[in-house]
Design a protein around this motif. Sequence first.
Motif, PDB file in Angstrom:
ATOM      1  N   LEU A 148       0.830  -1.204   0.000  1.00 46.63           N
ATOM      2  CA  LEU A 148       0.000   0.000   0.000  1.00 46.63           C
ATOM      3  C   LEU A 148       0.863   1.252   0.000  1.00 46.63           C
ATOM      4  N   SER A 149       0.320   2.317  -0.581  1.00 45.56           N
ATOM      5  CA  SER A 149       1.005   3.600  -0.513  1.00 45.56           C
ATOM      6  C   SER A 149       0.469   4.369   0.685  1.00 45.56           C
ATOM      7  N   SER A 150       1.127   5.452   1.026  1.00 47.76           N
ATOM      8  CA  SER A 150       0.662   6.282   2.147  1.00 47.76           C
ATOM      9  C   SER A 150       0.664   7.743   1.731  1.00 47.76           C
ATOM     10  N   PRO A 151      -0.475   8.427   1.895  1.00 50.85           N
ATOM     11  CA  PRO A 151      -1.756   7.874   2.385  1.00 50.85           C
ATOM     12  C   PRO A 151      -2.505   7.130   1.287  1.00 50.85           C
ATOM     13  N   CYS A 152      -3.513   6.361   1.704  1.00 54.16           N
ATOM     14  CA  CYS A 152      -4.349   5.656   0.742  1.00 54.16           C
ATOM     15  C   CYS A 152      -5.763   5.537   1.298  1.00 54.16           C
ATOM     16  N   GLN A 153      -6.707   5.277   0.429  1.00 59.13           N
ATOM     17  CA  GLN A 153      -8.100   5.125   0.837  1.00 59.13           C
ATOM     18  C   GLN A 153      -8.415   3.631   0.994  1.00 59.13           C
ATOM     19  N   VAL A 154      -9.022   3.259   2.102  1.00 62.07           N
ATOM     20  CA  VAL A 154      -9.382   1.867   2.348  1.00 62.07           C
ATOM     21  C   VAL A 154     -10.822   1.796   2.836  1.00 62.07           C
ATOM     22  N   GLU A 155     -11.476   0.700   2.519  1.00 59.25           N
ATOM     23  CA  GLU A 155     -12.831   0.466   3.010  1.00 59.25           C
ATOM     24  C   GLU A 155     -12.769  -0.127   4.421  1.00 59.25           C
ATOM     25  N   GLU A 156     -13.910  -0.124   5.102  1.00 54.29           N
ATOM     26  CA  GLU A 156     -13.962  -0.605   6.485  1.00 54.29           C
ATOM     27  C   GLU A 156     -13.493  -2.051   6.611  1.00 54.29           C
ATOM     28  N   ASP A 157     -13.972  -2.914   5.724  1.00 57.39           N
ATOM     29  CA  ASP A 157     -13.588  -4.324   5.825  1.00 57.39           C
ATOM     30  C   ASP A 157     -12.105  -4.518   5.534  1.00 57.39           C
ATOM     31  N   GLN A 158     -11.553  -3.734   4.599  1.00 62.40           N
ATOM     32  CA  GLN A 158     -10.126  -3.815   4.303  1.00 62.40           C
ATOM     33  C   GLN A 158      -9.301  -3.319   5.489  1.00 62.40           C
ATOM     34  N   LEU A 159      -9.782  -2.255   6.130  1.00 61.53           N
ATOM     35  CA  LEU A 159      -9.090  -1.730   7.297  1.00 61.53           C
ATOM     36  C   LEU A 159      -9.058  -2.753   8.425  1.00 61.53           C
ATOM     37  N   GLN A 160     -10.177  -3.416   8.655  1.00 55.43           N
ATOM     38  CA  GLN A 160     -10.219  -4.424   9.718  1.00 55.43           C
ATOM     39  C   GLN A 160      -9.284  -5.585   9.408  1.00 55.43           C
ATOM     40  N   GLU A 161      -9.216  -5.969   8.134  1.00 53.73           N
ATOM     41  CA  GLU A 161      -8.305  -7.041   7.733  1.00 53.73           C
ATOM     42  C   GLU A 161      -6.851  -6.638   7.996  1.00 53.73           C
ATOM     43  N   ILE A 162      -6.520  -5.390   7.703  1.00 50.10           N
ATOM     44  CA  ILE A 162      -5.160  -4.892   7.968  1.00 50.10           C
ATOM     45  C   ILE A 162      -4.853  -4.944   9.459  1.00 50.10           C
ATOM     46  N   LEU A 163      -5.811  -4.507  10.275  1.00 49.18           N
ATOM     47  CA  LEU A 163      -5.603  -4.518  11.724  1.00 49.18           C
ATOM     48  C   LEU A 163      -5.443  -5.937  12.251  1.00 49.18           C
ATOM     49  N   ASP A 164      -6.222  -6.863  11.693  1.00 45.29           N
ATOM     50  CA  ASP A 164      -6.086  -8.263  12.103  1.00 45.29           C
ATOM     51  C   ASP A 164      -4.694  -8.794  11.758  1.00 45.29           C
ATOM     52  N   ARG A 165      -4.218  -8.444  10.591  1.00 45.35           N
ATOM     53  CA  ARG A 165      -2.896  -8.905  10.161  1.00 45.35           C
ATOM     54  C   ARG A 165      -1.789  -8.237  10.981  1.00 45.35           C
ATOM     55  N   GLN A 215      -2.062  -7.430  14.108  1.00 39.04           N
ATOM     56  CA  GLN A 215      -2.044  -8.146  15.379  1.00 39.04           C
ATOM     57  C   GLN A 215      -1.392  -9.518  15.243  1.00 39.04           C
ATOM     58  N   ASP A 216      -1.735 -10.239  14.157  1.00 41.76           N
ATOM     59  CA  ASP A 216      -1.116 -11.545  13.929  1.00 41.76           C
ATOM     60  C   ASP A 216       0.401 -11.409  13.833  1.00 41.76           C
ATOM     61  N   ASN A 217       0.844 -10.407  13.087  1.00 39.26           N
ATOM     62  CA  ASN A 217       2.285 -10.202  12.902  1.00 39.26           C
ATOM     63  C   ASN A 217       2.963  -9.855  14.226  1.00 39.26           C
ATOM     64  N   ARG A 218       2.305  -9.006  15.024  1.00 37.81           N
ATOM     65  CA  ARG A 218       2.875  -8.619  16.308  1.00 37.81           C
ATOM     66  C   ARG A 218       3.008  -9.829  17.243  1.00 37.81           C
ATOM     67  N   MET A 219       1.977 -10.657  17.302  1.00 37.79           N
ATOM     68  CA  MET A 219       2.012 -11.837  18.164  1.00 37.79           C
ATOM     69  C   MET A 219       3.024 -12.861  17.662  1.00 37.79           C
ATOM     70  N   TYR A 220       3.144 -12.991  16.340  1.00 40.61           N
ATOM     71  CA  TYR A 220       4.119 -13.927  15.777  1.00 40.61           C
ATOM     72  C   TYR A 220       5.541 -13.492  16.126  1.00 40.61           C
ATOM     73  N   GLU A 221       5.815 -12.211  15.989  1.00 43.06           N
ATOM     74  CA  GLU A 221       7.152 -11.714  16.325  1.00 43.06           C
ATOM     75  C   GLU A 221       7.431 -11.849  17.812  1.00 43.06           C
ATOM     76  N   LYS A 222       6.400 -11.661  18.646  1.00 37.46           N
ATOM     77  CA  LYS A 222       6.571 -11.861  20.084  1.00 37.46           C
ATOM     78  C   LYS A 222       6.892 -13.321  20.374  1.00 37.46           C
ATOM     79  N   ALA A 223       6.243 -14.222  19.665  1.00 39.13           N
ATOM     80  CA  ALA A 223       6.519 -15.650  19.844  1.00 39.13           C
ATOM     81  C   ALA A 223       7.969 -15.976  19.480  1.00 39.13           C
ATOM     82  N   LEU A 224       8.433 -15.426  18.358  1.00 43.29           N
ATOM     83  CA  LEU A 224       9.823 -15.660  17.954  1.00 43.29           C
ATOM     84  C   LEU A 224      10.795 -15.105  18.986  1.00 43.29           C
ATOM     85  N   ASP A 225      10.474 -13.933  19.525  1.00 39.27           N
ATOM     86  CA  ASP A 225      11.320 -13.320  20.540  1.00 39.27           C
ATOM     87  C   ASP A 225      11.391 -14.183  21.789  1.00 39.27           C
ATOM     88  N   LEU A 226      10.256 -14.722  22.210  1.00 39.87           N
ATOM     89  CA  LEU A 226      10.219 -15.584  23.392  1.00 39.87           C
ATOM     90  C   LEU A 226      11.031 -16.858  23.168  1.00 39.87           C
TER      91      LEU A 226
END
Length: 246
Positions: free
Chosen positions: A37-54, A56-67
């Motif tokens: 994606l470029s910044s800034p960009c226009q996103v729909e609500e469902d796309q935004l939620q998908e980004i936020l979910d990803r 969170q997944d990425n943050r938890m995965y990196e935390k797991a690797l760190d642990l």
Amino acid sequence: MSRKLTAETGRGEKIHLSVDGEYIATTNKTFWYSLGLSSPCQVEEDQLQEILDRVQDNRMYEKALDLLTQRDYSHRELSDKLVQKEAQRRRTSRGKSRDFGVTDASYSSVTLDAERPDYDALRQRAEDICLRLEEAGLLNDERFARSYAAELLRRKHLSTRGLKQELRKKGVARETADIVVEELAPDPAESIRTLLQTKYRTRNLHDEKDRRRTVNALLRLGYTYGEINNAISEFSTGDSYPEDLY
């Protein structure tokens, strides 16, 4: 409804995401660039939620690797840790007096709870991450059980039963715990003797109070009355006690 998503560079590798000028989440450059994606960009609500979910997944995965770089974990132990860390992060995020507005911890009224973490969703995310790590060979309950049991035997001189109980507490399957402990084949007499020479060396085993304290401590480690009596009798090098321990 279309929203304006903006990515701003933070310290190090951090990328701060904002929607319509309000902060919502922090991720890293590698993940942000992977979205294409470029910044800034226009996103729909469902796309935004998908980004936020990803995010969170990425943050938890990196935390797991760190642990996992710090020590080995069992599947259940790591999953519990990830849920705990993310729930704590959400509570801290809500408690901070910052003008960032809504965050990825409370943005969606559908999948994220604005009052408390959605533990079912967090648990599922953590489980999915652990499965990914198992497939990559980075998480293995049998490997964890062997190293953890060996460490407990070396440091605490637990009995066979005690070792199995501790492994079960970490979420290791009963069958795996049985196999691993049987492979170690700890000698109860040797383990008790080591404890009497080290941890309990100041105990006077001829004194009834000290003797009972020692016996009770060994029982808590999983040893049986018979194993304790035999080991203490051998440790006494021929001395006789006035009566049996019990």
